[in-house]
Design a protein around this motif. Structure first.
Motif, PDB file in Angstrom:
ATOM      1  N   ILE A 136       0.860  -1.188   0.000  1.00 22.72           N
ATOM      2  CA  ILE A 136       0.000   0.000   0.000  1.00 22.72           C
ATOM      3  C   ILE A 136       0.893   1.233   0.000  1.00 22.72           C
ATOM      4  O   ILE A 136       1.748   1.381   0.879  1.00 22.72           O
ATOM      5  CB  ILE A 136      -0.937   0.027   1.227  1.00 22.72           C
ATOM      6  CG1 ILE A 136      -1.782  -1.251   1.272  1.00 22.72           C
ATOM      7  CG2 ILE A 136      -1.836   1.267   1.173  1.00 22.72           C
ATOM      8  CD1 ILE A 136      -2.717  -1.326   2.469  1.00 22.72           C
ATOM      9  N   GLU A 137       0.709   2.100  -0.985  1.00 25.56           N
ATOM     10  CA  GLU A 137       1.561   3.285  -1.141  1.00 25.56           C
ATOM     11  C   GLU A 137       0.714   4.546  -0.989  1.00 25.56           C
ATOM     12  O   GLU A 137      -0.282   4.723  -1.692  1.00 25.56           O
ATOM     13  CB  GLU A 137       2.220   3.261  -2.535  1.00 25.56           C
ATOM     14  CG  GLU A 137       3.145   4.450  -2.797  1.00 25.56           C
ATOM     15  CD  GLU A 137       3.882   4.351  -4.145  1.00 25.56           C
ATOM     16  OE1 GLU A 137       3.490   3.505  -4.985  1.00 25.56           O
ATOM     17  OE2 GLU A 137       4.825   5.140  -4.356  1.00 25.56           O
ATOM     18  N   LEU A 138       1.118   5.419  -0.058  1.00 23.24           N
ATOM     19  CA  LEU A 138       0.507   6.746   0.026  1.00 23.24           C
ATOM     20  C   LEU A 138       1.388   7.694  -0.786  1.00 23.24           C
ATOM     21  O   LEU A 138       2.610   7.629  -0.713  1.00 23.24           O
ATOM     22  CB  LEU A 138       0.410   7.200   1.488  1.00 23.24           C
ATOM     23  CG  LEU A 138      -0.255   8.570   1.733  1.00 23.24           C
ATOM     24  CD1 LEU A 138      -1.036   8.553   3.056  1.00 23.24           C
ATOM     25  CD2 LEU A 138       0.748   9.715   1.748  1.00 23.24           C
ATOM     26  N   HIS A 139       0.735   8.569  -1.552  1.00 20.93           N
ATOM     27  CA  HIS A 139       1.481   9.469  -2.448  1.00 20.93           C
ATOM     28  C   HIS A 139       0.655  10.733  -2.652  1.00 20.93           C
ATOM     29  O   HIS A 139      -0.568  10.705  -2.528  1.00 20.93           O
ATOM     30  CB  HIS A 139       1.707   8.763  -3.794  1.00 20.93           C
ATOM     31  CG  HIS A 139       2.843   9.309  -4.609  1.00 20.93           C
ATOM     32  ND1 HIS A 139       2.733  10.468  -5.339  1.00 20.93           N
ATOM     33  CD2 HIS A 139       4.109   8.865  -4.791  1.00 20.93           C
ATOM     34  CE1 HIS A 139       3.906  10.693  -5.943  1.00 20.93           C
ATOM     35  NE2 HIS A 139       4.750   9.741  -5.628  1.00 20.93           N
ATOM     36  N   ILE A 140       1.320  11.841  -2.965  1.00 18.80           N
ATOM     37  CA  ILE A 140       0.563  13.039  -3.348  1.00 18.80           C
ATOM     38  C   ILE A 140      -0.083  12.802  -4.721  1.00 18.80           C
ATOM     39  O   ILE A 140       0.440  12.037  -5.529  1.00 18.80           O
ATOM     40  CB  ILE A 140       1.452  14.301  -3.387  1.00 18.80           C
ATOM     41  CG1 ILE A 140       2.611  14.142  -4.381  1.00 18.80           C
ATOM     42  CG2 ILE A 140       1.979  14.612  -1.988  1.00 18.80           C
ATOM     43  CD1 ILE A 140       3.319  15.454  -4.689  1.00 18.80           C
TER      44      ILE A 140
END
Ligand SMILES: [Zn+2]
Length: 358
Positions: A136-140
């Protein structure tokens, strides 16, 4: 956390789960464009750290093993051919010769860069992992959609798949004054019709279809000469495989139709292509439930930019959380995400990790 740096320079933190098994992993890349912003990539690394640290404080050790990762060399700023170096190493997709073959913009190779920070290029294969259950990747967001719609957080449905064409239309060079319009084979007229046609095709399909003609070359390129040849690029993207196929079919049918009707010779070459990467529906549902549980409004959104998650999807189910980018700006020092929006994204990430691992 047990912490270490792997053979290519990805930094890992790991908390063992009581039930063992494969790891749930969260993180993003730590490198930037040159010049770039402070959020693209780095926020996802910090988000994974903050989420995991908070969860450990509140709930103690997890049932399932959780890892966070700070991936190296996603942007290709110093090594343009590195092509997702850190995440590709985790997949085992770096060839033994690659470290000495991939040049740096400032001289030398990526192998030289590795040695300069104490890494051994001969050990690249040791970075491979086959025990990742999900990523799971959080990114702008890097675009304007969340801000325009007023959502702090987006849950990504899929990452778009670009295809690049190089198109050539050939007719016949003639005198711009002496040759009547009805007796010309003018590739500029054909190119103009095709360019407007493909752009309108994407407009009519609507978001998230995008088609761009960014480069055009006319030969011989003189003001009083009907051109002999016009060449141009088409960059067309859609995250949905079926819609993407329709977009390309429409573009190609239009090119054939215009060339035939205008008596022009047409060739094209596909010079670049990445398949779209749909996010895992089960993980998307977990993120939606996590956002609802936290009372955070979250919009389903496709990603128009490329991400490490596309690589990780080759070995594990993936999902992504987007947070607002002010004015939709990215790959510039003007890039900005407010603390409120970053925290909202981290809360969704933490709630999802809690659902998956505790
Ligand atoms: Zn990024």
């Amino acid at each position: 956390m047990q912490a270490w740096m792997d053979a290519v320079g990805n930094a890992w933190g790991r908390v063992e789960g009581s039930a063992g098994g494969k790891s749930i992993v969260s993180g993003s890349h730590v490198d930037s464009q040159c010049p770039g912003g402070r959020y693209d990539g780095a926020l996802g690394v910090i988000a994974a750290y903050v989420a995991l640290k908070s969860l450990l404080e509140w709930f103690g050790p997890p049932k399932r093993t959780i890892e966070l990762v700070s991936l190296c060399e996603e942007e290709g700023s110093r090594y343009p051919a590195a092509d997702f170096w850190g995440s590709r190493a985790i997949l085992g997709r770096i060839e033994p010769d690659d470290p000495e073959a991939i040049p740096a913009l400032d001289g030398g190779t990526i192998g030289d860069g590795m040695r300069a920070v104490g890494l051994d290029p001969a050990k690249v294969a040791e970075a491979k992992r086959d025990d990742i259950a999900s990523f799971i990747e959080l990114h702008i967001e890097q675009g304007p959609l969340l801000e325009m719609a007023g959502y702090p957080v987006g849950i990504v449905t899929g990452i778009t798949g670009p295809r690049e064409y190089w198109v050539e239309l050939s007719g016949r060079a003639d005198h711009a004054g002496a040759r009547p319009m009805d007796l010309r084979r003018d590739p500029m007229a054909g190119a103009a019709e095709i360019i407007l046609g493909v752009i309108n095709t994407a407009r009519q399909m609507g978001r998230p279809a995008v088609t761009t003609v960014g480069r055009i070359v006319a030969e011989p390129g003189g003001t009083p000469i009907v051109p002999e040849r016009v060449a141009f690029t088409i960059d067309a993207r859609h995250p949905d495989p079926a819609q993407r196929a329709i977009l390309y079919e429409n573009h190609e049918a239009l090119m054939r139709f215009v060339a035939k009707r205008s008596d022009l010779d047409l060739t094209w070459e596909i010079v670049g292509e990445h398949q779209p990467c749909p996010c895992d529906p089960e993980l998307v549902a977990v993120l939606q439930q996590a956002a609802a549980e936290q009372g955070i409004p979250a919009m389903l959104i496709p990603s128009g930019a490329a991400h490490d998650s596309q690589q990780m999807a080759l070995i594990a189910p993936v999902a992504m959380i987007f947070v607002q980018s002010r004015d939709g700006r990215s790959h510039t020092p003007a890039e900005f995400t407010s603390v409120d929006h970053a925290v909202a994204g981290i809360e969704v990430l933490a709630a999802a990790l809690h659902r998956l691992a505790w």
